[in-house]
Design an enzyme around this catalytic site. Structure first.
Site, PDB file in Angstrom:
ATOM      1  CG  HIS A 128      -1.723  -1.185   1.481  1.00 43.76           C
ATOM      2  ND1 HIS A 128      -2.950  -1.380   0.876  1.00 43.76           N
ATOM      3  CD2 HIS A 128      -1.517  -2.274   2.258  1.00 43.76           C
ATOM      4  CE1 HIS A 128      -3.460  -2.523   1.278  1.00 43.76           C
ATOM      5  NE2 HIS A 128      -2.623  -3.099   2.101  1.00 43.76           N
TER       6      HIS A 128
HETATM    7  O1  RIB Z   1      -4.440  -0.118   5.318  1.00 44.16           O
HETATM    8  C1  RIB Z   1      -3.076  -0.233   4.967  1.00 44.16           C
HETATM    9  C2  RIB Z   1      -2.240   0.705   5.783  1.00 44.16           C
HETATM   10  O2  RIB Z   1      -2.309   0.346   7.161  1.00 44.16           O
HETATM   11  C3  RIB Z   1      -0.743   0.645   5.423  1.00 44.16           C
HETATM   12  O3  RIB Z   1      -0.144   1.889   5.676  1.00 44.16           O
HETATM   13  C4  RIB Z   1      -0.202  -0.375   6.376  1.00 44.16           C
HETATM   14  O4  RIB Z   1       1.186  -0.199   6.631  1.00 44.16           O
HETATM   15  C5  RIB Z   1      -1.008  -0.071   7.604  1.00 44.16           C
HETATM   16  O5  RIB Z   1      -0.379   1.024   8.264  1.00 44.16           O
END
Ligand code: RIB
Ligand code: CA
Length: 314
Positions: A241
């Protein structure tokens, strides 16, 4: 001209991949890592950030930030996703080049913004408490920063913590509400695009092949992460992500970006929901008076994946 960024982070496996991606990109200058609770407690975020800097031989400031949400009780953290150590239980020996910076994450963001007016983009890839606190410390911060890019939210798709909320927003929804309402250039990279690009074990092997040290670390740490994401799936995948807001700075053509009025829910049932009204879709003053943000709605998966592999190529 390099993009000057501060990475606000809760490392975290996908944070680690994003942090190395930023360090390795010739177009990015990382002024510092500001840490926050989220995937792991903030003390572990800070320690992990120092370890990542040591592994990448990046002698830059690392700050410890907020360890609690703006409102409510301590987080439960996401060790079930990132492991007890935040790095997939690979028990990598903690390391550091320098001691933690004495300033809080929020104070560091404010100091850097004052020192480099109009030049810095804060890339926030964890919950948003440090940015909210920085706004309270320096109300002129939106004028002092070039912009804010976040990994967080889910504009037109389901959440990953509740049916409507994504983890970074859900973990500190009141802070997110403050951040989304501020008058800066905010670009949101939510699950709309990050869940659209699954990465396979083969991709991890290619990262390691391209860069044995940093790609190898990501490949090893992500084994646990793949297990989590592959439950109830035929195939084995994971989702990086956090690298997307950085990829956008490097090559904006990778993404479709749409403007819209955004609001963050703090009511109990929908807490952490990020709802976006695209132009012409509402006449409600509650929405038309809400701050406008930019939302990433599409991504070129093939070119994005190639950018990651090319950048990791040592
Ligand atoms: O939903 C994904 C996010 O939440 C990313 O930043 C992951 O590292 C967690 O922090
Ligand atoms: Ca993160």
């Amino acid at each position: 001209m390099k993009h000057k960024i501060i990475l606000d982070t809760d490392p975290g496996i996908d944070d680690a991949m994003a942090i190395f991606f930023a360090f390795l990109s010739p177009q990015i200058e990382v002024l510092g890592l500001t840490t926050v609770f989220g995937n792991v407690p903030v003390e572990m975020s800070a320690r992990n950030a120092q370890t990542l800097c040591a592994l990448a031989e990046q002698d830059i400031p690392v700050c410890k930030g907020v360890g609690m949400p703006w409102v409510g009780k301590e987080s439960g953290y996401a060790h079930f996703v990132h492991g007890d150590d935040g790095f997939g239980n690979i028990n990598f020996p903690p390391a550091k080049i320098r001691e933690l910076d004495p300033r809080s994450s929020a104070q560091f963001i404010v100091d850097m913004a004052r020192q480099h007016p109009g030049e810095i983009t804060v890339v926030a890839i964890g919950p948003l408490g440090n940015l909210a606190l920085a706004l309270r410390l320096e109300p002129a911060l939106p004028k002092l920063l070039k912009g804010v890019s976040i990994m967080g939210g889910a504009a037109f798709v389901r959440g990953n913590v509740t049916p409507v909320a994504e983890a970074n927003i859900w973990n500190d929804a009141y802070a997110a509400e403050i951040v989304f309402a501020a008058e800066w250039q905010l670009t949101m990279f939510g699950l709309d695009v990050t869940n659209a690009v699954p990465f396979t074990p083969q991709f991890l092997e290619e990262l390691k092949l391209g860069n044995n040290k940093l790609g190898g670390f990501v490949r090893d740490a992500a084994q646990f992460y793949v297990q989590f994401y592959s439950q109830n799936r035929e195939d084995k995948v994971c989702f990086f992500h956090d690298a997307m807001p950085i990829a956008h700075l490097i090559d904006p053509t990778l993404f479709e970006i749409q403007g819209g009025h955004a609001r963050v829910s703090t009511d109990p049932l929908n807490i952490g929901q990020t709802s976006v009204a695209l132009p012409g879709t509402t006449t409600s003053p509650d929405w038309l008076n809400a701050q406008q943000i930019n939302v990433a709605t599409q991504v070129d998966k093939v070119r994005l994946t190639q950018l990651y592999l090319d950048t990791y190529q040592a």
